[in-house]
Every structure is written in structure tokens, then in C-alpha cells.
Motif scaffolding. Sequence first.
Motif, PDB file in Angstrom:
ATOM      1  N   TYR A   1     -17.589 -35.164  28.170  1.00  0.00           N
ATOM      2  CA  TYR A   1     -18.754 -34.348  28.504  1.00  0.00           C
ATOM      3  C   TYR A   1     -20.034 -35.034  28.015  1.00  0.00           C
ATOM      4  O   TYR A   1     -20.120 -35.473  26.869  1.00  0.00           O
ATOM      5  N   ASP A   2     -21.015 -35.119  28.903  1.00  0.00           N
ATOM      6  CA  ASP A   2     -22.342 -35.644  28.587  1.00  0.00           C
ATOM      7  C   ASP A   2     -23.299 -34.455  28.576  1.00  0.00           C
ATOM      8  O   ASP A   2     -23.724 -33.985  29.636  1.00  0.00           O
TER       9      ASP A   2
ATOM     10  N   GLY B   1     -22.451 -35.309  23.144  1.00  0.00           N
ATOM     11  CA  GLY B   1     -21.299 -35.251  24.033  1.00  0.00           C
ATOM     12  C   GLY B   1     -20.027 -34.923  23.281  1.00  0.00           C
ATOM     13  O   GLY B   1     -20.011 -34.738  22.058  1.00  0.00           O
ATOM     14  N   ALA B   2     -18.956 -34.839  24.034  1.00  0.00           N
ATOM     15  CA  ALA B   2     -17.644 -34.533  23.458  1.00  0.00           C
ATOM     16  C   ALA B   2     -16.565 -35.109  24.354  1.00  0.00           C
ATOM     17  O   ALA B   2     -16.770 -35.309  25.555  1.00  0.00           O
ATOM     18  N   GLN B   3     -15.432 -35.375  23.752  1.00  0.00           N
ATOM     19  CA  GLN B   3     -14.238 -35.780  24.506  1.00  0.00           C
ATOM     20  C   GLN B   3     -13.104 -34.831  24.164  1.00  0.00           C
ATOM     21  O   GLN B   3     -12.993 -34.365  23.022  1.00  0.00           O
ATOM     22  N   GLU B   4     -12.285 -34.547  25.164  1.00  0.00           N
ATOM     23  CA  GLU B   4     -11.087 -33.743  24.960  1.00  0.00           C
ATOM     24  C   GLU B   4      -9.911 -34.397  25.659  1.00  0.00           C
ATOM     25  O   GLU B   4     -10.036 -34.890  26.781  1.00  0.00           O
ATOM     26  N   VAL B   5      -8.783 -34.377  24.985  1.00  0.00           N
ATOM     27  CA  VAL B   5      -7.522 -34.837  25.568  1.00  0.00           C
ATOM     28  C   VAL B   5      -6.602 -33.635  25.698  1.00  0.00           C
ATOM     29  O   VAL B   5      -6.420 -32.872  24.740  1.00  0.00           O
ATOM     30  N   HIS B   6      -6.040 -33.466  26.876  1.00  0.00           N
ATOM     31  CA  HIS B   6      -5.108 -32.371  27.132  1.00  0.00           C
ATOM     32  C   HIS B   6      -3.720 -32.993  27.293  1.00  0.00           C
ATOM     33  O   HIS B   6      -3.399 -33.566  28.339  1.00  0.00           O
TER      34      HIS B   6
ATOM     35  N   LYS C   1     -26.392 -34.153  27.505  1.00  0.00           N
ATOM     36  CA  LYS C   1     -27.767 -34.456  27.887  1.00  0.00           C
ATOM     37  C   LYS C   1     -27.930 -34.464  29.409  1.00  0.00           C
ATOM     38  O   LYS C   1     -28.913 -33.963  29.945  1.00  0.00           O
ATOM     39  N   GLY C   2     -26.944 -35.020  30.097  1.00  0.00           N
ATOM     40  CA  GLY C   2     -27.022 -35.096  31.552  1.00  0.00           C
ATOM     41  C   GLY C   2     -26.357 -33.937  32.267  1.00  0.00           C
ATOM     42  O   GLY C   2     -26.338 -33.901  33.505  1.00  0.00           O
ATOM     43  N   SER C   3     -25.790 -32.991  31.520  1.00  0.00           N
ATOM     44  CA  SER C   3     -25.078 -31.842  32.098  1.00  0.00           C
ATOM     45  C   SER C   3     -24.041 -32.299  33.130  1.00  0.00           C
ATOM     46  O   SER C   3     -23.926 -31.747  34.221  1.00  0.00           O
ATOM     47  N   ARG C   4     -23.268 -33.309  32.759  1.00  0.00           N
ATOM     48  CA  ARG C   4     -22.256 -33.856  33.663  1.00  0.00           C
ATOM     49  C   ARG C   4     -21.012 -34.196  32.852  1.00  0.00           C
ATOM     50  O   ARG C   4     -21.044 -34.178  31.618  1.00  0.00           O
ATOM     51  N   PHE C   5     -19.939 -34.521  33.551  1.00  0.00           N
ATOM     52  CA  PHE C   5     -18.727 -34.890  32.829  1.00  0.00           C
ATOM     53  C   PHE C   5     -17.841 -35.783  33.684  1.00  0.00           C
ATOM     54  O   PHE C   5     -17.982 -35.840  34.917  1.00  0.00           O
ATOM     55  N   LEU C   6     -16.942 -36.468  33.004  1.00  0.00           N
ATOM     56  CA  LEU C   6     -15.966 -37.353  33.639  1.00  0.00           C
ATOM     57  C   LEU C   6     -14.584 -36.816  33.350  1.00  0.00           C
ATOM     58  O   LEU C   6     -14.252 -36.562  32.184  1.00  0.00           O
ATOM     59  N   VAL C   7     -13.777 -36.626  34.387  1.00  0.00           N
ATOM     60  CA  VAL C   7     -12.403 -36.160  34.197  1.00  0.00           C
ATOM     61  C   VAL C   7     -11.464 -37.213  34.777  1.00  0.00           C
ATOM     62  O   VAL C   7     -11.661 -37.691  35.895  1.00  0.00           O
TER      63      VAL C   7
END
Length: 449
Positions: free
Chosen positions: A409-410, A386-391, A412-418
Motif C-alpha cells: 500500500y502506498d 506505506g505498508a506491506q501485508e502477506v496473506h 501518499k498516492g492512495s494506490r496499491f500493488l497486489v
Amino acid sequence: MLKRVVIAAASLSLALTAQAKVDEGQAQRLGQDLTPLGGEKAGNAEASIPAWTGGITKPVAGYQVGDHHPDPYAADVPVFEVDAASLGAHAERVPLGLQQLLKDNPDYKMRVYPTRRSASAPQRIYDATRYNATNGELIANGNGVQGVASGIPFPIPQEGLEVIWNHIMRYRGESLEMNTNMAAVLANGDFNLQRQERYAYFVYGREGITPGDLDNTLFYYKYRITAPAKVAGSALVVQEPLDQVLAIRKAWRYDVGQRRVRRLPKLAYDSLQPDTNGIGLADTVDVYNGAPDKYEWTLVGKKEMLVPYNSYKVHQKGLKYDEIVQKKHVNDSLLRYELHRVWVVEAALRPGHSHVHGKRRFYLDEDSWQILSVDLYDEDGQKLVGAQEVHPINYYEVPLMTSTLEVTYDFKGSRFLVDGLDNNEKMYNFNADLTPRDFTSSALRREGR
């Protein structure tokens, strides 16, 4: 009497494990070849990173407090773009998590704009940081900090743990009220917006605060869900200690379905963050928070990297949320990447400890100490998962540099949290009328009734 003895023993232990500060000669660099917060003032040799000249020191013309923030760099155009096909030429400057995002999504483009070193802070934060350089100390094996009450605790860091504490204790205002939306986006692109009213009262960093006033407290935090209707009214309160090994985080949740307040004894580390559909962890709120004791922290060094920055476009008022949130990722046409020097810190899980992320690599802005990007690995620390990004933007009425949008971003699960969608909400109030009494289980119970 026994309590006093325990406290005295704990204080003695903390004193014995305190680590050295920098000397006065090093501290004098702040405001000279270093910025007041510890970044390198000069640009790079290629002039692709300019010198820091103070950042944004006044609001954009026409801005009024309460507005969404007009983009001071709206006239900029991209210098180049990076996608999966062109990644090879830029790979050394792209975090591995972002590289994976590009590979998984050939339609995703990083639009790289001219570098604008916009980060700034109030003068009193600069003054406090200068004081901290010769007074701040890690204590309790790095699980706490002493000798500071405001500003960046370690502007000239000597190790990775000091860098992470700089992020945790960076300036975020004093009393904050905000309305934001969060979306957990499934693999098929489906999501439901969850609207939250959020409040924060910062103890560390308040004007006039002294180290003795902190009482091992960093801040108080609360949110209340206002939509969708089926969970509206549910709420959470957190009392955040500075040293979470000495005193664990106190958290309570009001569940509107059960109509009662209950204590959350383990809202820490890799326990699931409530209301995030299993994507968010307790210690990934604000990118990283809480006790650092499960990891060994290595200061890899400073690098020039392509990272999110000056993200005013995705912050603009009136954008529809389904225009920002797309099937596999945030709408890249609304994002801005720039070349900045970042501190790189790697966290590796200590033997005998467990966490779903056995390794993480953090990229922190040299000018603000905001974490901008994170590579997330599996529990064995081998596979990138996964990865995290801060804008971020500079909230220039304060001023301070912090996120307008955070994405996890996850792979493995092809999903993300915004999180942080605020384009159709009232803008942040950095002068909210709050006190610590607003952040107790009793207050949560009253509000529930």
C-alpha cells in the motif's frame, strides 16, 4: 593467479568477521520448549494462542496435487472485528501500517478468527535447522551467512539481522513453477492485470546440498509476461547471490518491443521493480530481499499481534480477480487475521546511505519466519507512508508456509500493488523440471526468439 589471491583474501575477511553461534545447551531446546524452527511451543496465558502441535502434517481430505488448496478451517467464524471505530481497543496489537489502512478506509474491517498454528515443514528442514543452531554464522558484517545449506539459519536469534536472514533463507521448496497475476491499482480504482509465468530453482534448501555446494548462490528466478498483449513476451531472469556485497545480483531483461536482452546492473535496493507502475521496489519482492547493508537492524522483541494468516479464502479457485481487487484495498471479506506471536525487527537507514524508506518495521511469524506485515516510512524515517501485508497459507502437499497474496500500500498516492492472484490459474508445481541453465541470459535470448 590474482583472482585466487582476491578470493583467498575475501575468505579470510569473512572468517575474521564471523559471529558466534548458540551453544549446545540452547540448541537442545529445539523440539522441546521450542518448535523445530524456533518458535515457542506453548500457547499464551490467555489461551488465545494455542500450543504448536506440529502444524498441518497432511493434506485436507479430498485434496489432490494440482488442486487449489481447500480451507481446513472453513468452519471457523470470526471471534471479533476491528475497524477504524474500534481500533483504539486493539491498537497495541495492530501494526501501524495496518492501523493507517483502517483510518484511511472506514469501510475496511479486520475479521479476526481463532488462531491456528498451521505452519509446518519437511522433517529434513527441521533436522537441518537443528544443525544450523550450533553452526550458522553471520559473516562479512552481516552481509552473508556461512556454515549452513538448508533450513532456518538462526532458529534462536540473538539480533535483528539474524531474524531477517531467517526470512530470506526460509524453505520455499526446490523447483517451482507458477502462473500468477499482478495488478497496480491506481487511486481511482483502475487497474490492468498482468499475467506472469514464473519459475524458481532454489539452491539453498535443496535436499543433499552442502555449504560447499552453494557457491554464494541462494536461488535462480525467472518470469515471462503472457498478458496483456502489448507487453506479452517480455521476461526477466535473476541469479540471486547469498552475499550481495561480495557479488552483486545478476539480472537480465528481455524487452519484447526492442527484441533484445539487456543487463540490469542495479536491480537492487530501492530501484523500481519492473512492471509495477512505480509502486514496487527491487527489495520489496517477497516482502524483503537482497543485501541488508544499508540498514541498522534492531531486534525489538517478540509481541502478540493481529496479522494475516491461513488465507485460504482469498486463495480459493474460481474467484474473479475484480472481486478480490477493490478501489482502495483488497476485499477485506476474503481476508483472515489471527493473533500470533511475531518477531519485531526495525531497520533504520545507516548514515551515508540513501533509500526511499529510511525506516521499516517488520513483523515475522515465529512458526515459519515468513514476514507477515511491514510498516514503511519515508526517506527521513519519520512519516509512515506505506505498508506491506502477506496473506499466507500452508501448501500442505510439500508442506511449507508462504504467501498466496502480497499487497503493498502506498498511502501518499492512495494506490496499491497486489501480487499472487492465481485463482483462475493452474496451481503451483513444486516439482518443476528445471536446472540452473534455464536461468541465463542465453536462455532468455533463445526464448525471446
